[in-house]
Design a protein around this motif. Structure first.
Motif, PDB file in Angstrom:
ATOM      1  N   ARG A 185       0.783  -1.099   0.071  1.00 46.09           N
ATOM      2  CA  ARG A 185       0.111   0.022  -0.049  1.00 46.09           C
ATOM      3  C   ARG A 185       0.856   1.097  -0.018  1.00 46.09           C
ATOM      4  N   GLU A 186       1.840   1.100   0.868  1.00 45.14           N
ATOM      5  CA  GLU A 186       2.910   2.490   0.812  1.00 45.14           C
ATOM      6  C   GLU A 186       3.562   2.690  -0.647  1.00 45.14           C
ATOM      7  N   LYS A 187       3.907   1.606  -1.295  1.00 48.68           N
ATOM      8  CA  LYS A 187       4.445   1.614  -2.633  1.00 48.68           C
ATOM      9  C   LYS A 187       3.386   2.224  -3.529  1.00 48.68           C
ATOM     10  N   ALA A 188       2.330   1.889  -3.445  1.00 54.88           N
ATOM     11  CA  ALA A 188       1.126   2.450  -4.471  1.00 54.88           C
ATOM     12  C   ALA A 188       0.889   3.631  -4.027  1.00 54.88           C
ATOM     13  N   VAL A 189       0.817   4.132  -2.993  1.00 55.97           N
ATOM     14  CA  VAL A 189       0.717   5.330  -2.659  1.00 55.97           C
ATOM     15  C   VAL A 189       1.876   6.328  -2.941  1.00 55.97           C
ATOM     16  N   GLN A 249       1.601   9.099  -6.192  1.00 57.31           N
ATOM     17  CA  GLN A 249       2.094  10.632  -5.770  1.00 57.31           C
ATOM     18  C   GLN A 249       3.075  11.107  -6.938  1.00 57.31           C
ATOM     19  N   MET A 250       4.097  10.089  -7.394  1.00 57.42           N
ATOM     20  CA  MET A 250       5.005  10.327  -8.202  1.00 57.42           C
ATOM     21  C   MET A 250       4.170  10.879  -9.715  1.00 57.42           C
ATOM     22  N   LYS A 251       3.302   9.916  -9.880  1.00 61.81           N
ATOM     23  CA  LYS A 251       2.495  10.194 -11.107  1.00 61.81           C
ATOM     24  C   LYS A 251       1.850  11.412 -11.125  1.00 61.81           C
ATOM     25  N   ARG A 275       8.670   2.453 -13.771  1.00 60.08           N
ATOM     26  CA  ARG A 275       8.596   1.402 -14.798  1.00 60.08           C
ATOM     27  C   ARG A 275       8.359  -0.150 -14.179  1.00 60.08           C
ATOM     28  N   SER A 276       9.430  -0.335 -13.300  1.00 59.29           N
ATOM     29  CA  SER A 276       9.190  -1.593 -12.617  1.00 59.29           C
ATOM     30  C   SER A 276       8.176  -1.846 -11.732  1.00 59.29           C
ATOM     31  N   TYR A 277       7.480  -0.790 -11.089  1.00 57.73           N
ATOM     32  CA  TYR A 277       6.359  -1.267 -10.503  1.00 57.73           C
ATOM     33  C   TYR A 277       5.009  -1.213 -11.385  1.00 57.73           C
ATOM     34  N   GLU A 278       5.169  -0.646 -12.354  1.00 56.53           N
ATOM     35  CA  GLU A 278       3.898  -0.801 -13.349  1.00 56.53           C
ATOM     36  C   GLU A 278       4.155  -2.225 -13.948  1.00 56.53           C
TER      37      GLU A 278
END
Length: 534
Positions: free
Chosen positions: A68-72, A76-78, A95-98
């Motif tokens: 959840r923290e990574k998603a937030v 926020q970066m986007k 990119r790695s997260y997507e």
């Protein structure tokens, strides 16, 4: 006899009691230890999923919290405007997260891996020393609006490198690539490792008449030029629009609202700015690894910057050392896209041919992105991805519609026969075969005419199907490397030859079922039927 039987039963019972006691004491502890080790093994496997910071075991709740923290964080970066296609560390993390779901391999227990391991198993990086020439190859010029490709050197372009240079970097072609007509040809551009180049004149080409009209059609149909460097396809990136597409366009079309004319105006890209991203890590490997290969096309009319001198047509000026004819292209300059200096694809006022000066420049940039992550940007969504989804949905709708139409026709046809079967009252009427019941006698009846044709077709189909599924199975086992052009087609051809045993057996077995006699002729026809057709 009865006494001996009782004694045997008593001995068996005593042995069973002793075994149970033995199992309840030391062996029971051993069993408990085995179970404990089994559970500990599962905990050890779960303990391998450590926290990135502390190295401690992460439980399910904590793992969910980290996700959840990574998603937030990335949301926020986007929101802050961070793009996904640049070669920065932040864009690489995004990119790695997507692509986190695609970066997994394994059938049941999927483990995290890089895209290089998932897409190209067995591929290894190539290191280049400083000033070592890196060969770039041109592919076919293609368009999504039409399915007719052209060779790069069919276009008005600079000549190929000398034969001596091509022999040095020539790559071996397999059978599949030859059958597909795929031909790797070296590009006219020169890329020494870590050597920046300013504006470098390449050649002067004279076009007119039919060639000029054909080039305008290519621009109108949105043809794109594709190059590869170190097996990396050329990319065009736009940080403002946050997308990356392969290849660069031949030119562009300007509407009358832009030019003020009565019709569309066509312009040609004749200067290419190449940006090569590399990684250098002396502690891990020697030399340089190429991470990215980008291009930014520029349209510039050198006749406006300074009249092009009378140079030899269709000659590589860089290789011949005759680069002093471009007064508007110097080593310390970098052309830009300026509407006042666009190169129009239009002949002179009196119909004289158009002289086009081609040039390029090269810039090398270092990055921290690893070689295994260099393919991430190619899988990030581009504006053309929606076309594929539309085609898939369109095909599914056509299949559903045709299935419903066929089902409706079959129901209406069979309804009358089924109603007749249900109304049969007497045994004589039940024994009488009518309608669709007549088909069951024809299913296993040998054909009276042309049994060999049936056997040959069935055998060839079995051979083709076996080769296809064997190739598909080999691809699932990662035995075929998709980075090598034509390898899949080569596997299909080779496996088709080996599957001739299956085709011959099926054809011969069916031919024997038909009680035919010319088995030699059937065998030869099965072996030659499909190859003779293609």
């Amino acid at each position: 006899m009865a006494r001996s039987t009782c004694s045997a039963r008593l001995l068996i019972r005593t042995a069973l009691l002793l075994s149970i006691c033995f199992l309840l004491n030391p062996a029971d502890a051993g069993r408990r230890g085995f179970r404990k080790n089994k559970h500990d093994g599962g905990e050890e496997r779960r303990a391998q999923e450590d926290d990135e910071k502390g190295g401690r075991r992460v439980g399910r709740k904590e793992r969910k919290r980290l996700e959840r923290e990574k998603a937030v964080k990335f949301a926020q970066m986007k929101a802050d405007g961070q793009d996904q296609i640049s070669m920065t560390k932040e864009a690489a993390e995004l990119r790695s997260y997507e692509l986190r779901k695609k970066k997994k391999k394994g059938l049941f227990r999927r483990k995290e891996a890089s895209l290089a391991q998932v897409l190209f198993p067995g591929a290894s990086p190539e290191e280049y020393s400083e000033r070592e020439p890196v060969p770039a190859f041109v592919e076919q010029v293609e368009s999504k609006r039409t399915h007719l490709p052209f060779d790069f050197y069919d276009l008005p372009s600079c000549p190929e490198p000398a034969e001596k240079i091509q022999k040095r970097f020539r790559q071996r072609k397999n059978l599949g690539s030859r059958l597909m007509g795929y031909k790797l040809r070296m590009s006219p551009y020169n890329f020494p490792t870590k050597v920046d180049k300013g504006c470098t004149p390449l050649c002067v080409v004279e076009i007119g008449g039919k060639k000029l009209r054909w080039l305008r059609k290519l621009v109108d149909r949105q043809y794109r030029v594709h190059l590869t460097l170190d097996q990396l396809p050329l990319l065009m990136r736009s940080r403002e629009l946050n997308y990356a597409v392969r290849g660069y366009p031949v030119g562009f079309k300007a509407p009358p609202t832009f030019t003020g004319l009565q019709e569309d105006e066509f312009y040609l890209y004749n200067h290419i700015k190449f940006t090569i991203t590399y990684r250098e890590e002396p502690n891990e490997f020697e030399g340089v690894r190429i991470i990215g290969f980008d291009a930014h096309p520029v349209s510039i009319d050198y006749r406006k910057e300074g009249e092009i001198k009378s140079l030899t047509q269709d000659t590589n000026l860089e290789a011949a050392g005759k680069a002093d004819g471009f007064s508007g292209c110097q080593a310390d300059s970098s052309p830009i896209n300026d509407p006042e200096s666009y190169l129009k694809l239009r002949s002179g006022s009196s119909g004289e041919p158009l002289n086009i000066g081609f040039s390029y420049e090269v810039h090398w940039q270092e990055t921290d992105i690893t070689w295994s992550d260099r393919w991430d940007v190619y899988l990030v969504g581009s504006p053309d991805d929606e076309i594929h989804y539309f085609a898939i949905v369109n095909s599914l709708m056509i299949v559903v519609f045709l299935t419903g139409a066929v089902a409706t026709i079959m129901i209406r046809t069979l309804k009358k026969d089924i109603a007749g079967y249900n109304e049969m009252q007497t045994i004589e009427e039940a024994q009488e075969e009518t309608g669709w019941k007549l088909v069951h006698g024809d299913v296993f009846r040998p054909p009276q005419s042309y049994p060999m044709l049936l056997c040959v077709l069935v055998g060839s189909g079995a051979q083709i199907g076996s080769a296809f599924f064997a190739t598909l199975f080999a691809s699932m086992l990662r035995m075929l490397n998709p980075i090598k052009k034509g390898q899949a087609l080569t596997a299909v051809v080779v496996l088709y030859v080996f599957c001739g045993v299956i085709g011959g057996y099926v054809s011969a077995r069916l031919y024997k079922f038909c009680d035919a006699k010319a088995w030699k002729r059937n065998t030869i026809a099965t072996a030659l039927a499909f190859p003779a057709v293609i």
